[in-house]
Each structure stands twice: as C-alpha cells, then as structure tokens.
Design a protein around this motif. Sequence first.
Motif, mmCIF file in Angstrom:
data_model
loop_
_atom_site.group_PDB
_atom_site.id
_atom_site.type_symbol
_atom_site.label_atom_id
_atom_site.label_comp_id
_atom_site.label_asym_id
_atom_site.label_seq_id
_atom_site.Cartn_x
_atom_site.Cartn_y
_atom_site.Cartn_z
ATOM 1 N N GLY A 1 7.625 6.174 1.513
ATOM 2 C CA GLY A 1 7.133 4.969 1.555
ATOM 3 C C GLY A 1 8.095 3.912 2.122
ATOM 4 O O GLY A 1 8.166 2.582 1.855
ATOM 5 N N ARG B 1 3.073 -0.751 2.263
ATOM 6 C CA ARG B 1 3.738 -1.534 1.133
ATOM 7 C C ARG B 1 2.761 -2.079 0.429
ATOM 8 O O ARG B 1 2.951 -2.213 -1.059
ATOM 9 N N TYR B 2 1.299 -2.527 1.103
ATOM 10 C CA TYR B 2 0.467 -2.988 0.180
ATOM 11 C C TYR B 2 -0.178 -1.968 -0.638
ATOM 12 O O TYR B 2 -0.601 -2.164 -1.914
ATOM 13 N N MET C 1 1.378 0.563 -1.936
ATOM 14 C CA MET C 1 2.496 0.859 -3.122
ATOM 15 C C MET C 1 2.121 -0.145 -4.204
ATOM 16 O O MET C 1 2.386 0.117 -5.478
ATOM 17 N N ILE C 2 1.805 -1.466 -3.849
ATOM 18 C CA ILE C 2 1.725 -2.524 -4.937
ATOM 19 C C ILE C 2 0.165 -2.348 -5.504
ATOM 20 O O ILE C 2 0.147 -2.452 -6.734
ATOM 21 N N ALA D 1 -0.810 1.451 -6.874
ATOM 22 C CA ALA D 1 0.194 2.097 -7.452
ATOM 23 C C ALA D 1 -0.078 3.393 -8.485
ATOM 24 O O ALA D 1 0.300 4.461 -8.197
ATOM 25 N N TYR E 1 12.128 -3.345 -1.553
ATOM 26 C CA TYR E 1 10.769 -3.515 -1.942
ATOM 27 C C TYR E 1 10.614 -3.803 -3.258
ATOM 28 O O TYR E 1 10.121 -3.062 -3.948
ATOM 29 N N LYS F 1 8.562 -5.889 -5.136
ATOM 30 C CA LYS F 1 7.262 -5.632 -5.690
ATOM 31 C C LYS F 1 6.671 -4.391 -5.934
ATOM 32 O O LYS F 1 5.967 -3.958 -6.915
ATOM 33 N N GLU F 2 6.943 -3.593 -4.807
ATOM 34 C CA GLU F 2 6.527 -2.233 -4.822
ATOM 35 C C GLU F 2 7.209 -1.524 -5.798
ATOM 36 O O GLU F 2 6.701 -0.434 -6.890
#
Length: 460
Positions: free
Chosen positions: A37, A48-49, A51-52, A55, A82, A84-85
């Motif tokens: 990631g 990244r998108y 993973m948020i 999730a 990261y 937020k992730e």
Amino acid sequence: MDLIKQIFDSGVVGCGGAGFPTHVKLKASPEILIINGAECEPLLRTDRYLMIHEAEKLVSGVDLICRELSIPEGRIALKKTYTKEIEALTAAIEKLHSKVQLHLMDSFYPAGDEQVVVYEVTGKVVPPAGIPLDVGAIVDNVATIIAVADAVSGIPFTEKYLTVTGEVREPSVLKVPVGTSFAQCIEMAGGTISDKVMVVSGGPMMGAPMSWEAAMNASVTKTTSGILVLPKDGAIDRRRKTQLNHMLNRAKAACIQCTFCTQLCPRHMLGHPLQPHRIMRKIAMNMPHQDNNETTKDHWILPELLEDKDIRQAAICSECGVCEVYACPMGLQPRVVNSLIKGELAQAGIRYSREGDTWEADANRPYRKVPTKRIAARAGVGAYYHIDGHTYKEETASKVVLPLKMNIGVPAEPVISDGVHVEKGQLIAACPEGKLGANLHASISGTAHLTGNAITITEV
Ligand code: SF4
Ligand code: SF4
C-alpha cells in the motif's frame, strides 16, 4: 468454489506492475502475504483512495486469502504519513476482528518496489534477480486484492481504478471499464488546463511517456495505474526526447565517477551487486566510434562488453530512476544505459547468473532513503505533489478497446465470433489451457469486433 479457480475465472492480474496473473502467484505457499500500500509513484492516489474507502473489503480480502490458502500472516505495508488510510484500516481491522497487521514505512521512494517492501516488512533480502517467494513472501497491491474480493463474489475483472492528475482541471481517482480511452478519462478529470501537454501512462518515475497524439489513441488496460497530463517540453518530456547517441556521448564526457548513482541505488543498498557508476565507466571507455548523425542503437555497445561482470549486473536494475532523476549531479542517465544493456543481454540470450548466497543490506540504507516529495520535485512534477483531494468519479464507456494481452504470459484467445453481441462480464477471450495468462471479459455490453490483437466493443 476453490479460490484459485475463482481468481483464474475472473481474469485477475496484478494491478500495480507488469500484470502477473494472480491465480499463479497465489498458488505458492508463502509464509507471509504482503499487501503493498506504499503507492510508490509520487502522484498516484488510487491505492490510497481504496485503503480509505474500501478498507473493509481490503482487510476481509486479505483475511480470506490467508485463510483459504493457509498463509500464516497477512500485512498491509503503507507509509507512516498516510494518516487517513491508517485510521480507516485500523477501524476495519477492529470491526472485522481481523488478524491482519499494518506495517508502517517511512515516506521514501521507491518504498513500493517489491524487493524493497519485502525487506522493509521482513528484514530479508530477496536475492538478485529473485522473487519475494525466495524468502517466503508474496506481494500483491491493494487494487489487486480488491479485484480478488470481487472475484469471490463472482464479479470478473472488468473495471479499473486509476488516478488522472497533472495539468487537468479536476485531478481525480476514476473507476472506468477496462478499455476506456485515455481521452475519456482526461475529460472525466475536467479536461486539460493547457493545450501544450504530453502524457505519462503510470507514475512520473517509471511510467511510459507518450505524445498527446499517442495518448489520444491509448486505452486503459488492466495494469494502467494512472494518467498524468504534463507540460510539453517539461523535465519528463525532455528526457523522453533525449537522443541515445547524445546521451551516451554525454556519459562519456561528463561522468565524474562520483559514485552517487551507486550509493543511492535502492537495489545496491539491499546488498545486490549492482554498481551503476562502474557500468557507466565501462560503457564510456568502450564506446565504439559514432558518426554525428547516428541515432540508432545498432552500434552503441561492443558485443564483448556483454561478457563483463559489472555490465551484466545491469540485468538486476529495477529501472526505478533514482540514479538519473535524483542522484547524478551531471544529469546523466544510468537507468537508460541499464535498460539498453538489459535489451542487449536478452537479445544475446544471456541470462543473469547469481554469485554467492547471502546478501546484506547496507548499514547506511536508513540514512540514504530518498524522500518522496524531493524526488517528485526533481522529476519535475513537484507542482502536483500537494494535490490530495482527488475527486472520485465512475463512468461507463460507449466504446472500449481490449488488447488480448494485458498481462505477463501469452495473449488470451478469443472465444467469440466477430460481430456478435456481448454482455458486460461475459468471457470473450480465454487463457489457453496450461499456459501462463489470464481470461478476458467484456467490460461493457455491445457489439464485439475482433481487430487483430484486440477486441473492440461498441455500445449499440
Ligand atoms: S534505475 Fe538506477 S537507481 Fe534504480 S535500480 Fe537501476 S541503477 Fe539503481
Ligand atoms: S552519479 Fe552521474 S556522474 Fe556520478 S558516477 Fe553516476 S553517472 Fe557518473
């Protein structure tokens, strides 16, 4: 149903690299499954998108693979920055009572290089020209695991997440049918800000630069991770246009043997015997005479040089670009030289031969990691590095072009006739029995035409 068969049936291939068929990779019995990631390339935001916003799907996908394939450990490796992730994944892990762990890395380039991420997570060095399985690991990226989770739900791999950024009005993460034109993706991102632009398919460091005209004929494949719209005649465009003989002549005249390219080389720092400064020296010292107007590579390397031990180490270069974009004070291009040597070695049928059986990472490695932000600036894309709030958009397409080969291995073989109607998700080309490859499904409904090495589908 057997997980490997579900993945095979759905045509899943690695989304982050060259497209290795996932059902083959997961057939092995590793000790650890690492989810990459890191989103290695500076401007890409797709993983990244995911993973948020996906999730739970990601964490449950890792759990499922580990459980079904008896893999003892699953870890998601991402950068400490990261936040937020990390929050989203931690919440998903808690909610699902998952055993998946997060491994937090520094923000450096190339954190997502498969061999680098394996070392970061396990402390083990993948041998030169080896694969993570040599040290008991398998690495898959985030989007690939999402595609596996879809496969288990019976959804074939027909849609692709990608980042469109740079000189566009609304930098975006898109979800589009595989085969959608780059032109449509750029329009979805609000269109271009300037009319003097070129395009990179992928990230700024390792992506494929192309002219605007070429981009207007390109389509999204299963491995397209991003579309960067960048200024024409910017740093990347200038490197793309550098003539080979000009670059080699500069290497001969300007390489000061400072060794920075070797000291900062991520593969060298893992203990691999790759020393680009030695390659540059030998190439410069042994260059055949070139006429001023020679622009082809036919005469640039003496065949006997391919026998040289240092030169042969070019085969283990990952082509990450640290040496040319960041390390070299003279603006030389060891990566390009290595890439050319790799081509020559392959043409001569010379395979890499490993010496020794242990490799130890350089003790200075922690201090020589190249910060991602700085490499983005050096690559000439620093102006776009801060863009974080990418808009998310989904769209279908009225026409898609699906190459029969979007993966490592052999092309898929059409199982439909020319001119028939196909439904979205229908198998249109199959992996030949017993071969390394992947199935291909219709990504939209419409009329299919076989066009040589691709299938075009047009909505009716
Ligand atoms: S591109 Fe340069 S820095 Fe990267 S692995 Fe190859 S030689 Fe090393
Ligand atoms: S960094 Fe540049 S100048 Fe220094 S040894 Fe490498 S190629 Fe030569």
